[in-house]
Design an enzyme around this catalytic site. Structure first.
Site, PDB file in Angstrom:
ATOM      1  NE  ARG A 168      12.595  36.509  -7.115  1.00 35.21           N
ATOM      2  CZ  ARG A 168      13.207  36.875  -8.232  1.00 35.21           C
ATOM      3  NH1 ARG A 168      14.478  36.559  -8.449  1.00 35.21           N
ATOM      4  NH2 ARG A 168      12.563  37.541  -9.152  1.00 35.21           N
ATOM      5  CE  LYS A 200      44.885  33.964   5.373  1.00 34.44           C
ATOM      6  NZ  LYS A 200      43.731  34.850   5.146  1.00 34.44           N
ATOM      7  CD  GLU A 215      48.903  36.596   4.856  1.00 35.79           C
ATOM      8  OE1 GLU A 215      47.815  36.330   4.303  1.00 35.79           O
ATOM      9  OE2 GLU A 215      48.974  37.176   5.952  1.00 35.79           O
ATOM     10  CG  ASP A 271      48.904  40.046   3.057  1.00 37.92           C
ATOM     11  OD1 ASP A 271      47.890  40.089   2.323  1.00 37.92           O
ATOM     12  OD2 ASP A 271      48.946  40.527   4.199  1.00 37.92           O
ATOM     13  CE  LYS A 303      38.807  38.112   2.177  1.00 34.24           C
ATOM     14  NZ  LYS A 303      39.538  39.326   1.784  1.00 34.24           N
TER      15      LYS A 303
END
Length: 281
Positions: free
Chosen positions: A103, A170, A199, A220, A138
Site C-alpha cells: 500500500r 504579492k 504580482e 493576477d 499548492k
C-alpha cells in the site's frame, strides 16, 4: 524560476518513506503474520489506466526500508507514457514483506504518477505556443519536492520551491510596505542576486512595475482580453506570468495571448490517484 529537472535528494525520499511506513505499519503488520515466514512470492504492478509514470525511487525505497531481499525489475522509467493494462514492474521476495509494503509503495506511485499525468495534459494543452506552464506551492504537505519532481516528469516546469529561493511580492506585501516602487526597491536592496517577481492586478500596476528594475511580473486573475492588453503594453520589456482561473479548458486561450508563463496549482493539488494494482503471481 527556470526549469528545475532536479533529482530529489535521497535523504528526502528516505524521510518521505519513513514517515509513510510508520503511519501504515506502526508496531507491525499483524495481518502479514498469517503468511508463513519463509514464503516467497512474485508480483507485478499493472496500470488500470493510461498515465505518465512517476515515483520509481519512492516505490523502491519502501521495500529497501522494509526488506532488502525484495527485488524490483522496472519495465518503464519515470516520465514514460503507460497504457491501461500495461505491466509497470515485477517484484520478487518474501511474501510478507511484499504485502506489508504494497500500500505505501502504491500510494507514492499512484500520487506522483497522477501529478505527472496532470502536468503532461497541461503541457500538451499549450504545445505550439510560447508559454511555459509552471507549478505553485499548492502541494501536499511534506511531499513538495516529490511533486515538483513529478511536474517535470510530465513536461511542465517549477516555480519557486518555497519561500526561501525567490521573492514573489504579492498584494499584501505591497499593502504592508506602501507602494510598488518602494517594495521593489527594498527587495533589490536585500536580495540583489535573487529572482524577484511582483504580482499586479491591473494595467496601472503593471505600468508602475515597468518603471522599476524588475524583470518578471505576475498578472493576477487577468482575463484573456486583459492579458492581451498587458502583452501589448509590456511590448517585450518584462517576462509576463499569468495566474488565476487556469484550467485545462482555459489554458490554451491564456497561452495564445502571448504571455511567457502560466502558473497553476492544479498540477499538484487537483490530482486524482492513478489506478494501479499489485497482483501476486
Amino acid at each position: 524560476m527556470t526549469p528545475l529537472l532536479f533529482s530529489v535528494p535521497q535523504s528526502s525520499i528516505e524521510d518521505n518513506v519513513r514517515i509513510a511506513l510508520q503511519e501504515d505499519i506502526g508496531d507491525g503488520d499483524i495481518t502479514a503474520q498469517l503468511i508463513p515466514a519463509n514464503d516467497i512470492a512474485i508480483a507485478t504492478v499493472i496500470s488500470r489506466e493510461a498515465c505518465t509514470l512517476c515515483g520509481m525511487d519512492w516505490f523502491d525505497e519502501v521495500f529497501r526500508q522494509i526488506d532488502s531481499e525484495v527485488l524490483t525489475e522496472w519495465q518503464v522509467e519515470d516520465g514514460d507514457s503507460v497504457e491501461a493494462g500495461q505491466t509497470i514492474i515485477s517484484l520478487s521476495g518474501p511474501t510478507r514483506s511484499i504485502l506489508t509494503g504494497e500500500r505505501s509503495a502504491l500510494n507514492f506511485l499512484q500520487m506522483l504518477s497522477a501529478t505527472a499525468t496532470c502536468a503532461a495534459k497541461y503541457a500538451k494543452a499549450v504545445a505550439g505556443t510560447n508559454a511555459t506552464v509552471l507549478d505553485t506551492r499548492k502541494t501536499i504537505p511534506g511531499l513538495r519536492l516529490a511533486q515538483k519532481y513529478a511536474v517535470t516528469c510530465g513536461g511542465c516546469q517549477n516555480h519557486r520551491i518555497g519561500l526561501y529561493d525567490a521573492v514573489l511580492i504579492k498584494e499584501n506585501h505591497i499593502a504592508a510596505h506602501g507602494s510598488i516602487a518602494g517594495v521593489i526597491d527594498e527587495a533589490f536592496f536585500l536580495y540583489p542576486d535573487t529572482l524577484i517577481e511582483i504580482e499586479v492586478e491591473n494595467l496601472e500596476q503593471l505600468q508602475q512595475a515597468m518603471d522599476t528594475p524588475i524583470t518578471r511580473v505576475l498578472l493576477d486573475n487577468f482575463n484573456p482580453d486583459e492579458l492581451r492588453a498587458a502583452v501589448k503594453l509590456n511590448n517585450g520589456q518584462l517576462q509576463l506570468e499569468a495566474s488565476g482561473n487556469v484550467t485545462l479548458a482555459t489554458i490554451r486561450d491564456i497561452a495564445e495571448t502571448g504571455v511567457n508563463f502560466i502558473s497553476t496549482g492544479a498540477l499538484t493539488k487537483d490530482v486524482k490517484a492513478i489506478d494501479l494494482s499489485l497482483c501476486l503471481a
